[in-house]
Scaffold this motif. Structure first.
Motif, short mmCIF file in Angstrom:
data_model
loop_
_atom_site.label_atom_id
_atom_site.label_comp_id
_atom_site.label_asym_id
_atom_site.label_seq_id
_atom_site.Cartn_x
_atom_site.Cartn_y
_atom_site.Cartn_z
N SER A 41 -7.33 11.49 -2.58
CA SER A 41 -5.96 11.22 -1.36
C SER A 41 -4.75 11.85 -1.49
N SER A 42 -4.57 11.65 -3.42
CA SER A 42 -3.41 11.66 -3.68
C SER A 42 -3.57 13.18 -4.51
N GLY A 43 -3.97 14.06 -4.55
CA GLY A 43 -4.42 15.28 -4.57
C GLY A 43 -4.66 15.34 -6.35
N LEU A 44 -5.28 13.64 -6.52
CA LEU A 44 -5.18 13.75 -7.98
C LEU A 44 -6.90 14.01 -8.77
N PRO A 45 -7.20 15.14 -9.73
CA PRO A 45 -8.20 15.30 -10.22
C PRO A 45 -8.56 13.56 -11.23
N MET A 46 -10.28 13.55 -11.40
CA MET A 46 -11.03 13.25 -12.83
C MET A 46 -10.94 14.05 -13.34
N LEU A 47 -10.75 12.64 -14.83
CA LEU A 47 -11.10 12.89 -16.03
C LEU A 47 -11.77 11.97 -16.21
N GLY A 48 -13.34 12.06 -16.08
CA GLY A 48 -14.04 11.55 -16.34
C GLY A 48 -15.37 11.76 -17.60
N PHE A 49 -16.18 11.48 -17.77
CA PHE A 49 -17.74 11.56 -18.78
C PHE A 49 -18.57 11.42 -18.45
N ASP A 50 -19.20 11.85 -19.03
CA ASP A 50 -20.89 12.18 -18.87
C ASP A 50 -22.33 11.23 -18.12
N HIS A 51 -21.70 10.63 -17.53
CA HIS A 51 -22.50 9.56 -17.14
C HIS A 51 -22.59 10.31 -15.26
N SER A 52 -24.02 10.01 -15.24
CA SER A 52 -24.88 10.66 -14.35
C SER A 52 -24.09 10.57 -12.73
N CYS A 53 -23.52 10.06 -12.39
CA CYS A 53 -23.20 9.58 -11.15
C CYS A 53 -21.75 10.24 -11.23
N PHE A 54 -20.83 10.00 -12.62
CA PHE A 54 -19.84 11.12 -12.32
C PHE A 54 -19.53 12.58 -11.85
N PRO B 264 -12.91 4.92 -6.13
CA PRO B 264 -12.21 5.43 -6.44
C PRO B 264 -12.34 6.83 -6.23
N PHE B 265 -12.97 7.74 -6.61
CA PHE B 265 -12.78 8.70 -5.84
C PHE B 265 -11.87 9.19 -5.21
N LEU B 266 -11.73 8.78 -4.14
CA LEU B 266 -11.47 8.87 -2.82
C LEU B 266 -10.01 8.52 -2.91
N SER B 267 -9.27 7.74 -3.53
CA SER B 267 -8.32 6.50 -3.96
C SER B 267 -7.23 8.13 -4.40
N CYS B 268 -8.33 8.43 -5.19
CA CYS B 268 -7.51 9.68 -6.32
C CYS B 268 -7.61 11.02 -5.49
N ALA C 71 0.36 -0.94 0.22
CA ALA C 71 -0.23 0.08 -0.09
C ALA C 71 0.70 0.92 -0.32
N THR C 72 1.66 1.31 0.76
CA THR C 72 3.07 2.58 0.75
C THR C 72 4.05 2.51 -0.07
N GLU C 73 3.37 1.72 -1.30
CA GLU C 73 4.68 1.51 -2.76
C GLU C 73 3.50 2.67 -3.72
N SER C 74 2.87 2.23 -3.30
CA SER C 74 1.18 2.00 -4.36
C SER C 74 0.75 3.86 -4.50
N LEU C 75 1.14 4.29 -3.25
CA LEU C 75 0.38 5.64 -2.55
C LEU C 75 1.65 6.45 -3.18
N GLN C 76 2.91 5.76 -2.89
CA GLN C 76 3.78 6.94 -3.71
C GLN C 76 3.95 6.79 -5.01
N GLN C 77 3.39 5.89 -5.46
CA GLN C 77 3.44 5.43 -7.54
C GLN C 77 2.17 6.20 -7.74
N GLN C 78 1.09 6.26 -7.37
CA GLN C 78 0.17 6.68 -7.45
C GLN C 78 0.59 8.56 -7.32
N ARG C 79 1.15 8.80 -6.86
CA ARG C 79 1.07 10.61 -6.61
C ARG C 79 2.00 11.03 -7.72
N GLN C 80 3.06 10.13 -8.70
CA GLN C 80 3.46 10.52 -9.88
C GLN C 80 3.06 11.16 -10.55
#
Length: 433
Positions: free
Chosen positions: A324-337, A318-322, A293-302
């Motif tokens: 937490s690393s300060g990653l915004p989401m680029l997604g599509f016009d689905h209602s939930c997203f 999946p939103f929360l995981s992103c 998990a620690t390495e995965s977190l550092q990996q994501q923050r790149q």
């Protein structure tokens, strides 16, 4: 006293209690958020005696179980049955008669159709009139392809009975907490006071600090590409090929952008051919997940942002995981997203059926990096709002609003000892009743 009623067992080895890591974390968060306002937190659950010390150590080493000291944690753990699981409402009726003599709040947990026995036990216990906080989680559907028709009919009947029990319990409860919008839709019309309560996957400690995030963002220069990351199985139905096409369109508009794809699947060779044909072998790469998990977190923050595929309309986790690393989401016009992005201001909505326009929007983001800073900071703030600690603080507030005072406060907050309970109550003896 705040009583948690669950059919999920814990393990005993000698006098030592072992809980799953998730259960131990939930108990600590609930204890901290309620802060003793309803008396001592008490878990009533089946106990399973494990005689294999080597298997127990293996589970602990793998992180599946952890030692839990109720005295040090100031959380009481009491066995409702030993060696066998409670499998009838009569068990829970007798348990409630033994353990609800002092003032308390009941928290029945319904995680599967079999847990309906808890609700039925409450209904049979006419003397129990305590406030109830229902916690309902969606049951896993499982794989039914190999099941016989008789077994499927039996399961259908069991789920129907569970649904009716949950409807009655929601009517009876002062507060009903549902794990998803689907269960909320199903039962909220019966509930007096319903809320969605998801079990968050991140804590405040997992969230990148604002200083570290700003440092990462300020280090970006025009010579560095806009680094996108994607997590999706490499199968046709998930549309990873569409994400690759979007990167080609973005580069056609002059964007300096790259994409790393994390996923496994039989479509990998086909996707590699597409990448080569589009001339993206340096810009689009397949990567391996980190080992812990620690390495995965550092990996994501790149990276700079998460790119969903046009097919995936993901839930909150999946939103929360992103985030937490300060990653915004680029997604599509689905209602939930679209709803989630509108609430968090932490991403960009792309047109699902216009890949060229998607590439143009990503190119505009790469050109105007100031917008990336804004939505990245919003993503971090959203992670803090959706952390475990924040959600449990909301839950405590909802509980205090629904149950404004501790009922019957003149009675002592004392449980019967396990020994005395088992002497007087055959349901607690560990023997069939």
């Amino acid at each position: 006293m705040y009583l948690i009623l669950t059919c999920q067992p814990y393990q005993l080895h000698g006098n030592q209690v072992y809980l799953t890591a998730d259960r131990a974390r939930q108990l600590r968060l609930l204890r901290n958020s309620l802060d003793g306002k309803f008396g001592q937190l008490t878990l009533l659950a089946p106990s399973v005696v494990d005689g294999s010390e080597s298997a127990l150590h293996a589970d602990c080493d793998a992180g599946r179980l952890q030692a839990f000291n109720p005295a040090n944690e100031e959380i009481r753990v009491e066995p409702v049955l030993q060696h066998i699981l409670p499998n009838s409402p009569g068990h829970w009726k007798n348990i409630l008669q033994s353990f609800t003599q002092s003032a308390c709040v009941l928290q029945p947990e319904i995680n599967s159709a079999a847990d309906a026995v808890i609700a039925d036990g409450i209904f049979q216990s006419t003397g129990v009139s305590h406030p109830i906080v229902l916690v309902h989680s969606d049951a896993s559907s499982g794989d039914h392809h190999s099941r016989s028709r008789t077994a499927l009919l039996r399961d259908r009947l069991t789920h129907r009975r569970c649904r009716r029990s949950c409807e009655r319990l929601a009517k009876r409860s002062e507060l009903s907490l549902f794990s998803s919008e689907s269960s909320m839709r199903q039962y909220s019309k019966y509930a007096r006071n319903s809320r969605i309560f998801c079990e968050p996957s991140i804590s405040n400690d997992d969230v990148i600090s604002e200083a570290d995030l700003l440092k990462r963002l300020c280090c970006d220069t025009p010579s560095l590409p806009l680094r996108l990351v994607s997590h999706a199985p490499l199968e046709n139905k998930y549309g990873v090929n569409l994400s690759i096409a979007i990167i080609r369109y973005a580069r056609n508009f002059g964007a300096n952008v790259s994409l790393d794809i994390y996923g496994q699947g039989f479509q990998r060779s086909e996707l590699q051919y597409q990448i080569a044909k589009l001339g993206l072998t340096r810009e689009v790469r397949f990567q391996q997940h980190a080992s812990n998990a620690t390495e995965s977190l550092q990996q994501q923050r790149q990276y700079d942002a998460m790119l969903l595929t046009p097919v995936i309309d993901c839930d909150l986790q999946p939103f929360l995981s992103c985030y937490s690393s300060g990653l915004p989401m680029l997604g599509f016009d689905h209602s939930c997203f679209a709803k989630q992005i509108a609430a968090d201001s932490a991403g960009i909505i792309l047109p699902q059926h216009d890949l060229q326009r998607c590439g143009q929007q990503i190119a505009e983001l790469e050109l105007h990096r100031g917008q990336l800073i804004e939505i990245s900071l919003s993503a971090r703030q959203a992670a803090c709002r959706h952390s475990r600690e924040s959600w449990y603080a909301k839950r405590a507030e909802w509980t205090l609003d629904a149950i404004p005072r501790f009922p019957r406060t003149s009675l002592p907050d004392v449980l019967p000892s396990a020994a005395s309970a088992q002497q007087h109550d055959p349901a607690l003896s560990g023997l069939p009743t």
